[in-house]
Design a protein around this motif. Structure first.
Motif, PDB file in Angstrom:
ATOM      1  N   ALA A   1      -1.376   7.453   6.916  1.00  0.00           N
ATOM      2  CA  ALA A   1      -2.021   6.412   6.102  1.00  0.00           C
ATOM      3  C   ALA A   1      -1.420   5.040   6.413  1.00  0.00           C
ATOM      4  O   ALA A   1      -0.214   4.926   6.661  1.00  0.00           O
TER       5      ALA A   1
ATOM      6  N   ARG B   1       0.837  -1.204   0.000  1.00  0.00           N
ATOM      7  CA  ARG B   1       0.000   0.000   0.000  1.00  0.00           C
ATOM      8  C   ARG B   1       0.865   1.245   0.000  1.00  0.00           C
ATOM      9  O   ARG B   1       1.861   1.316   0.708  1.00  0.00           O
ATOM     10  N   TRP B   2       0.436   2.216  -0.792  1.00  0.00           N
ATOM     11  CA  TRP B   2       1.161   3.481  -0.896  1.00  0.00           C
ATOM     12  C   TRP B   2       0.467   4.575  -0.098  1.00  0.00           C
ATOM     13  O   TRP B   2      -0.751   4.612   0.007  1.00  0.00           O
ATOM     14  N   GLY B   3       1.280   5.475   0.415  1.00  0.00           N
ATOM     15  CA  GLY B   3       0.797   6.769   0.876  1.00  0.00           C
ATOM     16  C   GLY B   3       1.606   7.792   0.097  1.00  0.00           C
ATOM     17  O   GLY B   3       2.699   7.475  -0.362  1.00  0.00           O
ATOM     18  N   ALA B   4       1.059   8.992  -0.085  1.00  0.00           N
ATOM     19  CA  ALA B   4       1.797   9.926  -0.956  1.00  0.00           C
ATOM     20  C   ALA B   4       1.556  11.380  -0.592  1.00  0.00           C
ATOM     21  O   ALA B   4       0.469  11.749  -0.147  1.00  0.00           O
TER      22      ALA B   4
ATOM     23  N   ARG C   1      -1.262  13.576   6.205  1.00  0.00           N
ATOM     24  CA  ARG C   1      -2.160  12.580   5.607  1.00  0.00           C
ATOM     25  C   ARG C   1      -1.370  11.358   5.134  1.00  0.00           C
ATOM     26  O   ARG C   1      -1.775  10.216   5.360  1.00  0.00           O
ATOM     27  N   ALA C   2      -0.225  11.608   4.494  1.00  0.00           N
ATOM     28  CA  ALA C   2       0.586  10.494   3.995  1.00  0.00           C
ATOM     29  C   ALA C   2       1.192   9.699   5.148  1.00  0.00           C
ATOM     30  O   ALA C   2       1.231   8.465   5.126  1.00  0.00           O
TER      31      ALA C   2
END
Lengths: 255, 196
Positions: free
Chosen positions: B134, B65-68, B130-131
């Motif tokens: 996550a 899973r990515w956060g960005a 936010r990133a």
């Protein structure tokens, strides 16, 4: 000077034209004994409206037409919104639906009414015609709204794996609701005009359109004007209520 | 979680942007550095699967899973800071964690102010929060420190160290001092074919 500036309706201007109407009606009545048949005065219309409003038949007719016309509006809006979703996503769906939507927009409403009378009973006519009028603006408005949703936000949501329902609530709805509002406002006005026209041609028993037609046949000019006032009033009332509801939803969705 | 980019090439309109970029990144911070226009953002987008490379491949474990932090802030401007976090986190949102991170990033007092009313630096820090919050294995941070003053920059670096711990963090930055502060490996995207 600002272009496209909406000129507000002023009470003094309305009063002026009501006075002109009253004077014209009275003048016609004096010039010719049958003059009142050509143009009922505003006072006689208000008095007739007062007489009609206390009868059960009046409210039954208003209810009968409202249920069918607003029902047609709701059903067509739901169908239009449901079809706008795949149309916004897939080009071939847009291309497939393009010709019928263009046809509905281009064909005169009277032709549709006559055609629909061949296929349907007169009781369903106003519902069908109202739906036909509202489908194109709502379909096009919702589709444009979906396509205008912020692509960067959608990409962000996809990377973070935000569930579709949350994307719908916070990205799509704020983009769609303003366009739906414009389309619904336009569509609701159209569907009342076309729906009553369909009733006048199809003459379903107990409808506003039938009352309008009867008033014309028997030269009951005050009735004719009174029913017209009722149609305008009900149309405006439905539009106001619907737009309030959409504004409430838009406020919540866009917050 | 290990990420491997193998001979990534990308061109726009016949102009090469990335040429045979190969590197491996594991847990910890890897800085992607290089002059403007050398394809750092494009590389991040290819790694996240948002763009296709012309050739080469990205090797990632399945289901990661990515956060960005994107080049743009990409915030829901009518929502406040916490609502923006909830939009991404859903049921994984924890008030104590969110409050703690917002406080550390200097956003502890923003209250119910909509993100659209934030300054550029505040928006950048909210996008970073936010990133970092996550539930992600990999973080793609595209210039998250741009537009921040010295204090906010230092606070953000500290948060990346703390909240990015154990994750594979790819950070695009122009400042060698950021790489030093984060003990980061550096992938240099410059005129020479990058290889590491």
């Amino acid at each position: 000077m600002k272009r496209n500036e909406k000129t507000p309706v002023r009470l003094w201007a309305v009063g002026f034209w009501l006075l002109v109407w009253q004077a014209a009606g009275m003048a016609l009545g004096r010039l010719w004994t049958g003059g009142h048949l050509l143009l009922a005065t505003p006072l006689s219309v208000v008095m007739r409206l007062g007489e009609l409003a206390v009868t059960a038949e009046f409210w039954q007719a208003v209810g009968w037409s409202s249920v069918r016309i607003f029902g047609g509006f709701l059903l067509a809006s739901l169908l239009a919104a449901a079809l706008a979703v795949p149309a916004a996503r897939y080009r071939w769906v847009r291309e497939l639906l393009g010709p019928p939507v263009a046809a509905v927009k281009a064909v005169p409403v009277a032709s549709f009414i006559i055609l629909a009378l061949v296929w349907l009973d007169s009781g369903s006519l106003s519902c069908f015609i109202a739906g036909m009028m509202v489908f194109p603006p709502v379909y096009l408005g919702v589709m444009e709204g979906i396509r205008s949703a912020d692509g960067q936000l959608l990409e962000m949501a996809a990377v973070f794996r935000v569930p579709p329902l949350r994307q719908l609530r916070w990205i799509y709805l704020p983009a769609v609701l303003p366009r739906f509002r414009t389309a619904a406002s336009l569509g609701l006005g159209l569907c009342w005009k076309a729906g009553v026209a369909a009733e006048v041609i199809g003459l379903p028993a107990g409808s506003v359109g039938e009352r309008l037609y009867t008033a014309k046949i028997y030269f009951q000019t005050p009735d004719l004007f009174a029913w017209t006032v009722v149609i305008v009033a009900v149309s405006v009332l439905f539009e106001r209520v619907l737009l309030k509801l959409v504004d409430h939803l838009a406020g919540k969705a866009g917050r | 979680m290990e990420l491997r980019a193998e001979r990534i090439c990308k061109a726009y309109g016949g102009v090469p942007v990335l040429q045979n970029v190969t590197f491996t990144a594991g847990p910890g911070v890897t800085c992607l550095m290089g002059p403007s226009g050398r394809g750092k953002t494009t590389l991040l987008r290819i790694l996240m699967g948002l763009e296709q490379a012309d050739s080469g491949r990205v090797v990632l474990p399945a289901g990661c899973r990515w956060g960005a932090v994107f080049q743009e802030d990409r915030l829901l401007e009518r929502l406040d800071a916490r609502e923006n976090l909830r939009f991404v986190l859903g049921g994984a949102y924890r008030e104590d964690a969110a409050s703690g991170l917002l406080e550390q990033l200097g956003l502890g007092d923003v209250g119910a102010k909509p993100a659209g009313a934030f300054s550029g630096g505040m928006k950048r820090r909210l996008a970073l929060a936010r990133a970092l919050l996550a539930p992600a294995d990999l973080l793609a941070l595209d210039e998250p420190l741009t537009g921040l003053d010295e204090g906010a920059r230092a606070a953000s670096v500290a948060c990346i160290r703390r909240w990015g711990a154990g994750k594979t963090v790819l950070l695009v930055t122009h400042m060698p001092s950021d790489a030093e502060a984060l003990d980061a490996a550096v992938v240099q995207l410059d005129d020479a074919a990058p290889e590491r």
